[in-house]
Design a protein around this motif. Structure first.
Motif, short mmCIF file in Angstrom:
data_model
loop_
_atom_site.label_atom_id
_atom_site.label_comp_id
_atom_site.label_asym_id
_atom_site.label_seq_id
_atom_site.Cartn_x
_atom_site.Cartn_y
_atom_site.Cartn_z
N SER A 125 -8.36 0.42 0.15
CA SER A 125 -7.44 1.03 -0.81
C SER A 125 -7.83 0.69 -2.25
CB SER A 125 -6.01 0.57 -0.52
OG SER A 125 -5.61 0.97 0.79
N ILE A 153 0.86 -1.18 0.00
CA ILE A 153 0.00 0.00 0.00
C ILE A 153 0.90 1.23 0.00
CG2 ILE A 153 -1.82 1.27 1.20
CD1 ILE A 153 -2.62 -1.37 2.55
N SER A 213 0.89 5.79 -0.65
CA SER A 213 0.11 7.02 -0.76
C SER A 213 0.44 7.67 -2.10
CB SER A 213 0.46 8.00 0.38
OG SER A 213 0.04 7.50 1.62
N ARG A 221 -1.72 -1.26 -4.15
CA ARG A 221 -2.94 -0.48 -3.96
C ARG A 221 -2.57 0.88 -3.37
NH1 ARG A 221 -8.04 -4.30 -1.97
NH2 ARG A 221 -7.84 -5.85 -3.66
N TYR A 222 -3.43 1.88 -3.66
CA TYR A 222 -3.21 3.22 -3.13
C TYR A 222 -4.19 3.48 -1.99
CZ TYR A 222 -0.03 4.38 -6.92
OH TYR A 222 1.05 4.41 -7.76
N ALA A 223 -3.65 3.94 -0.87
CA ALA A 223 -4.45 4.21 0.32
C ALA A 223 -5.36 5.41 0.07
CB ALA A 223 -3.53 4.49 1.51
#
Length: 249
Positions: free
Chosen positions: A242, A167, A169, A189-191
């Motif tokens: 996310s 994860i 940002s 995945r992006y938070a």
């Protein structure tokens, strides 16, 4: 403390001590001569000299039908001590982890500075786990340990067949690198925007490894089954919130 007492602390005592000093004093000689100089039987001396040879303190030289013993430079004692110290440093993290695990105690190891960050980073690949959970602060990692070191690490992780669920940002990403990739065994995945991932954290087995900002510059490994399970649950909860990143072949 005299010489004999000091050498006995590193295992050179009794018969070994007498034979080693006799060999040094004589500058070398036949096994019979060394045994006589140490005041012991030849057969007893031969077995003890073989132990000294295994330690690198003497060597045997065959000349015709006779066997001679030659003392080696005493500096080998320092080399042996350094080799053992290095070996103990290498295995100590594993031994301590086993000790604390068997005693039900958490084990915390603090590694300061850039070298500590690299130590913590690479230790995430040392276990038997085939999946890592991680939150990466890209902006900080580009400073320490740096892009080149991270590329080496990621390549080695993929080579070992270890999957990375990560994860990040989006606002802390500074380059469009390390996307989701089947070949590189990585799922990204992006938070949510409200999550500011300013530190890097790996969860692997019973360990949680943390890499600080470059400003604070340290690595931290906490070996605790309960804490790792808690952090894994927190990671999985964030993972579900996310946004999946595009996957490349």
């Amino acid at each position: 403390m005299n010489l004999e007492e000091k050498l006995s602390r590193i295992g050179i005592s009794g018969t070994l001590y007498k034979l080693y000093l006799t060999t040094i004093r004589l500058g070398g000689g036949s096994v019979t001569e060394v045994a006589a100089g140490a005041g012991m039987a030849r057969t007893t001396a031969h077995d003890a000299l073989a132990k000294l040879e295994a330690e690198g303190l003497v060597r045997f030289v065959d000349h015709g039908k006779r066997r001679f013993v030659v003392a080696q430079d005493p500096g080998i004692l320092l080399e042996r001590s350094e080799a053992r110290r290095q070996m103990l440093e290498d295995v100590m993290p594993v031994l301590r982890s086993m000790y604390h695990h068997e005693n039900g105690q958490p084990n915390v190891r603090f590694h300061p500075g850039p070298e500590g960050i690299r130590t913590v980073l690479w230790e995430t690949l040392s276990g038997e786990e085939k999946e890592l959970r991680a939150t990466l602060s890209m902006r900080e990692l580009m400073v320490e340990p740096g892009l080149e070191e991270m590329e080496r690490y990621l390549k080695e992780r993929a080579r070992r067949g270890i999957w990375l669920r990560v994860i990040r940002s989006e606002e802390r990403d500074i380059a469009p690198i390390w996307p989701s990739s089947q070949e590189e065994r990585r799922e990204l995945r992006y938070a949510p925007a409200t999550y500011n991932l300013a530190m890097t954290c790996f969860i692997h087995g019973t360990k949680v490894s943390v890499i600080s900002s470059a400003r604070e510059s340290y690595g931290l490994i906490l070996d605790s089954a309960d804490f790792a399970a808690f952090q894994a649950s927190m990671f999985d909860a964030m993972w579900s919130l996310s946004t999946p990143a595009p996957t490349i072949p």
